[in-house]
Design an enzyme around this catalytic site. Structure first.
Site, mmCIF file in Angstrom:
data_model
loop_
_atom_site.group_PDB
_atom_site.id
_atom_site.type_symbol
_atom_site.label_atom_id
_atom_site.label_comp_id
_atom_site.label_asym_id
_atom_site.label_seq_id
_atom_site.Cartn_x
_atom_site.Cartn_y
_atom_site.Cartn_z
ATOM 1 N N HIS A 42 3.760 6.967 4.155
ATOM 2 C CA HIS A 42 4.697 5.838 4.064
ATOM 3 C C HIS A 42 4.305 4.907 2.933
ATOM 4 C CE1 HIS A 42 1.565 4.044 6.753
ATOM 5 N NE2 HIS A 42 1.857 2.918 6.120
ATOM 6 N N GLU B 147 -8.047 4.449 9.382
ATOM 7 C CA GLU B 147 -7.571 4.218 8.027
ATOM 8 C C GLU B 147 -8.674 3.676 7.145
ATOM 9 O OE1 GLU B 147 -4.525 0.989 8.303
ATOM 10 O OE2 GLU B 147 -6.022 -0.115 7.161
ATOM 11 N N GLU C 35 7.132 0.599 5.528
ATOM 12 C CA GLU C 35 6.507 -0.370 6.421
ATOM 13 C C GLU C 35 6.636 -1.755 5.787
ATOM 14 O OE1 GLU C 35 2.284 0.145 6.727
ATOM 15 O OE2 GLU C 35 2.099 -1.164 8.456
ATOM 16 N N GLN D 46 -3.906 3.719 1.068
ATOM 17 C CA GLN D 46 -4.346 3.754 2.459
ATOM 18 C C GLN D 46 -4.446 5.219 2.883
ATOM 19 O OE1 GLN D 46 -1.393 2.875 5.635
ATOM 20 N NE2 GLN D 46 -2.762 1.217 6.204
ATOM 21 N N HIS E 22 0.812 -1.210 0.000
ATOM 22 C CA HIS E 22 0.000 0.000 0.000
ATOM 23 C C HIS E 22 0.847 1.262 0.000
ATOM 24 C CE1 HIS E 22 0.675 -0.817 4.335
ATOM 25 N NE2 HIS E 22 0.643 0.489 4.492
HETATM 26 CO CO CO Z 1 0.687 1.235 6.459
#
Ligand code: CO
Length: 138
Positions: free
Chosen positions: A79, A44, A129, A55, A8
Site C-alpha cells: 500500500h 514493520e 492508507e 515500510q 510511506h
Molecule cells: Co502503512
C-alpha cells in the site's frame, strides 16, 4: 482532501531481516523505527528516504492479512500511505464522494499515527492508507 506528501510506501516481504539488509546496505535507507502490531498481525520496519519512509511489512501469524496478501500476490507493493492533516475529515469526505473504504472510522496506526485504509478496488489496484501524524509530544 488535502494530501500533504507520500508518508510511506509499504512493501510486503517474506523475510524482513533480509529485506532490511537490502534496503539498508544496498540502497542506503536508514532504519528509524521497528514495531510489532499484534492486532494487525504484522511486524514493520520503517526506513527513512528523505522526508518519507519505505515500510517493510511481514506477517507475525498465518491469519494475518499480510500473510494472505503474500500467498495471493507474492512479495511487493502492499500500500501507499498518504499523509493528511486530518484523517477523520479526509475519510468523511472520501465516503461522501462514494470512495470505497476499508476502515469506516480512523484507527491507531504505528508510531502513534491515526490511519484509515481505502479499498484497492477503487484505487486502480493499490491500497491507500490515510496517515495523520500526531502532534509533537503525544
Ligand atoms: Co502503512
Amino acid at each position: 482532501m488535502q494530501p500533504l506528501e507520500i508518508d510511506h510506501v509499504a512493501i510486503a516481504v517474506e523475510d524482513i531481516e533480509k529485506a532490511v539488509s537490502y534496503y539498508q546496505d544496498s540502497l542506503g535507507a536508514k532504519v528509524v523505527h521497528r514495531e510489532r502490531i499484534e492486532s494487525d498481525g504484522v511486524e514493520e520496519v520503517l526506513l527513512a528516504v528523505a522526508e518519507s519512509y519505505i515500510q517493510l511489512l511481514t506477517p507475525t501469524n498465518e491469519g494475518s492479512p499480510v500473510a494472505k496478501f503474500l500467498a495471493k500476490k507474492g512479495e511487493g507493493l502492499h500500500h501507499i500511505g498518504w499523509r493528511v492533516p486530518d484523517c477523520s475529515a479526509a475519510l468523511k469526505e472520501l465516503k461522501e464522494k462514494g470512495v470505497e473504504v476499508i476502515d469506516q472510522k480512523p484507527r491507531p496506526g504505528s508510531r502513534g499515527t491515526i490511519v484509515a485504509f481505502i479499498h484497492p478496488k477503487g484505487s486502480f489496484g493499490t491500497m491507500i492508507e490515510l496517515v495523520q501524524e500526531m502532534p509533537e509530544g503525544h
